[in-house]
Design a protein around this motif. Structure first.
Motif, PDB file in Angstrom:
ATOM      1  N   LEU A 260       0.838  -1.183   0.000  1.00  0.00           N
ATOM      2  CA  LEU A 260       0.000   0.000   0.000  1.00  0.00           C
ATOM      3  C   LEU A 260       0.877   1.239   0.000  1.00  0.00           C
ATOM      4  CD1 LEU A 260      -2.771   1.469   0.533  1.00  0.00           C
ATOM      5  CD2 LEU A 260      -2.260   1.183   2.973  1.00  0.00           C
ATOM      6  N   GLY A 261       0.726   2.084  -1.023  1.00  0.00           N
ATOM      7  CA  GLY A 261       1.434   3.355  -1.032  1.00  0.00           C
ATOM      8  C   GLY A 261       0.939   4.214   0.116  1.00  0.00           C
ATOM      9  N   LEU A 262       1.876   4.739   0.916  1.00  0.00           N
ATOM     10  CA  LEU A 262       1.504   5.476   2.110  1.00  0.00           C
ATOM     11  C   LEU A 262       2.524   6.587   2.361  1.00  0.00           C
ATOM     12  CD1 LEU A 262      -0.671   5.234   4.383  1.00  0.00           C
ATOM     13  CD2 LEU A 262       0.981   3.862   5.649  1.00  0.00           C
ATOM     14  N   THR A 263       2.037   7.752   2.741  1.00  0.00           N
ATOM     15  CA  THR A 263       2.900   8.872   3.102  1.00  0.00           C
ATOM     16  C   THR A 263       2.527   9.313   4.511  1.00  0.00           C
ATOM     17  OG1 THR A 263       3.137   9.556   0.789  1.00  0.00           O
ATOM     18  CG2 THR A 263       3.619  11.213   2.471  1.00  0.00           C
ATOM     19  N   LEU A 264       3.541   9.418   5.379  1.00  0.00           N
ATOM     20  CA  LEU A 264       3.345   9.733   6.784  1.00  0.00           C
ATOM     21  C   LEU A 264       4.095  11.006   7.150  1.00  0.00           C
ATOM     22  CD1 LEU A 264       4.329   6.184   8.113  1.00  0.00           C
ATOM     23  CD2 LEU A 264       2.017   6.961   7.625  1.00  0.00           C
TER      24      LEU A 264
ATOM     25  N   TRP B 178       5.302   8.695  -2.988  1.00  0.00           N
ATOM     26  CA  TRP B 178       6.154   9.331  -3.988  1.00  0.00           C
ATOM     27  C   TRP B 178       7.064   8.317  -4.640  1.00  0.00           C
ATOM     28  CZ3 TRP B 178       7.677  13.735  -0.202  1.00  0.00           C
ATOM     29  CH2 TRP B 178       6.661  14.683  -0.182  1.00  0.00           C
ATOM     30  N   ASN B 179       7.158   7.135  -4.072  1.00  0.00           N
ATOM     31  CA  ASN B 179       8.044   6.088  -4.575  1.00  0.00           C
ATOM     32  C   ASN B 179       7.216   4.881  -5.013  1.00  0.00           C
ATOM     33  OD1 ASN B 179      10.268   7.583  -3.924  1.00  0.00           O
ATOM     34  ND2 ASN B 179      10.674   6.523  -2.011  1.00  0.00           N
ATOM     35  N   PRO B 180       6.771   4.843  -6.265  1.00  0.00           N
ATOM     36  CA  PRO B 180       6.068   3.646  -6.708  1.00  0.00           C
ATOM     37  C   PRO B 180       6.969   2.414  -6.585  1.00  0.00           C
ATOM     38  CG  PRO B 180       5.871   5.403  -8.323  1.00  0.00           C
ATOM     39  CD  PRO B 180       6.874   5.845  -7.303  1.00  0.00           C
ATOM     40  N   PRO B 181       6.389   1.209  -6.468  1.00  0.00           N
ATOM     41  CA  PRO B 181       7.195   0.008  -6.306  1.00  0.00           C
ATOM     42  C   PRO B 181       8.274  -0.110  -7.388  1.00  0.00           C
ATOM     43  CG  PRO B 181       4.873  -0.512  -6.088  1.00  0.00           C
ATOM     44  CD  PRO B 181       4.964   0.929  -6.523  1.00  0.00           C
ATOM     45  N   GLY B 182       9.479  -0.473  -6.962  1.00  0.00           N
ATOM     46  CA  GLY B 182      10.572  -0.720  -7.897  1.00  0.00           C
ATOM     47  C   GLY B 182      11.262   0.518  -8.419  1.00  0.00           C
ATOM     48  N   THR B 183      11.019   1.697  -7.816  1.00  0.00           N
ATOM     49  CA  THR B 183      11.635   2.912  -8.343  1.00  0.00           C
ATOM     50  C   THR B 183      13.027   3.163  -7.784  1.00  0.00           C
ATOM     51  OG1 THR B 183      10.596   4.272  -6.633  1.00  0.00           O
ATOM     52  CG2 THR B 183       9.429   4.062  -8.754  1.00  0.00           C
ATOM     53  N   LEU B 184      13.398   2.481  -6.709  1.00  0.00           N
ATOM     54  CA  LEU B 184      14.739   2.665  -6.176  1.00  0.00           C
ATOM     55  C   LEU B 184      15.752   1.930  -7.044  1.00  0.00           C
ATOM     56  CD1 LEU B 184      14.235   2.289  -2.333  1.00  0.00           C
ATOM     57  CD2 LEU B 184      14.403   4.374  -3.661  1.00  0.00           C
ATOM     58  N   THR B 185      16.937   2.486  -7.156  1.00  0.00           N
ATOM     59  CA  THR B 185      18.001   1.828  -7.910  1.00  0.00           C
ATOM     60  C   THR B 185      18.546   0.662  -7.110  1.00  0.00           C
ATOM     61  OG1 THR B 185      19.778   3.147  -6.971  1.00  0.00           O
ATOM     62  CG2 THR B 185      18.664   4.040  -8.936  1.00  0.00           C
ATOM     63  N   SER B 186      19.312  -0.225  -7.748  1.00  0.00           N
ATOM     64  CA  SER B 186      19.890  -1.356  -7.028  1.00  0.00           C
ATOM     65  C   SER B 186      20.848  -0.881  -5.955  1.00  0.00           C
ATOM     66  CB  SER B 186      20.581  -2.312  -7.999  1.00  0.00           C
ATOM     67  OG  SER B 186      21.606  -1.637  -8.700  1.00  0.00           O
TER      68      SER B 186
END
Length: 175
Positions: free
Chosen positions: A56-60, A161-169
C-alpha cells in the motif's frame, strides 16, 4: 492522530473486557489503537496479525519529516531485512536473526489468534513497516526498508512518492 473526544474507536475492546483480569496482562494502553482509521487500513491489507502480502502506497508525517513509501506487513519486512543482511560473510548472523525475528513474530501471531478466538482484544499495532522509502526532512534520503512507531505519526495519506521498484539497485542495497 485520532481525536478520541469526537470519534469512537472501532478497534476499542468490548466494554465487558477487564484489563485487571486479562490472562496475558494486557492493559488499555496495549489494546487501544493510536489511529483507528490507519489501523483499519493496515489490517485490511496485512490482517491483524501483520502477516499478509499486500502493498500500500503510504505517506506519513513523523516528527516533522515526511516518510513516503510502500507499506508492507511485519512478516515481509522481516524477510526483506534478513535478505538485506545476508551475504557469504554474514550468513550465520543473518540466519540467527531470521530465526529470532520469526520466532517473535510467530509468537505474536499465536497470541493474537488465541485472544481473537477467545473474544479478547488483541494487542494494537504499534509499528508501520515500509519498503522503497523516501524521507524528506530538509533533504531527501532514500532507503530500502523502514520501520516506524505509529505513536510518532501525526498525519498520513494514501499514496507514495516512490512507486514500487523505483529505487536503484544501489539504493536497495543501502550503498
Amino acid at each position: 492522530m485520532t481525536d478520541p473526544t469526537t470519534e469512537p474507536d472501532a478497534s476499542a475492546p468490548a466494554v465487558d473486557w477487564d484489563p485487571a483480569s486479562d490472562p496475558d496482562g494486557l492493559t488499555w494502553e496495549d489494546v487501544q489503537s493510536r489511529d483507528a482509521y490507519l489501523d483499519f487500513l493496515l489490517d485490511l491489507y496485512f490482517d491483524t496479525a501483520d502477516q499478509g502480502r499486500g502493498a500500500l502506497g503510504l505517506t506519513l508525517t513523523v516528527g516533522g519529516a515526511v516518510v513516503s513509501g510502500i507499506a508492507i506487513s511485519r512478516a515481509e519486512w522481516i524477510e526483506r531485512s534478513v535478505a538485506l543482511l545476508a551475504s557469504p560473510d554474514t550468513t550465520p548472523a543473518s540466519e540467527h536473526l531470521d530465526q529470532i525475528w520469526n520466532r517473535l513474530h510467530g509468537r505474536y501471531v499465536e497470541v493474537s489468534k488465541r485472544r481473537d478466538d477467545a473474544g479478547l482484544p488483541i494487542r494494537a499495532r504499534r509499528f508501520v513497516h515500509m519498503r522503497d522509502v523516501r524521507i524528506l526532512n530538509g533533504h531527501s534520503t532514500d532507503v530500502s526498508l523502514w520501520r516506524g512507531a505509529l505513536a510518532d505519526v501525526s498525519g498520513w495519506t494514501i499514496g507514495s512518492w516512490n512507486p514500487p521498484g523505483t529505487l536503484t539497485s544501489e539504493q536497495e542495497s543501502g550503498a
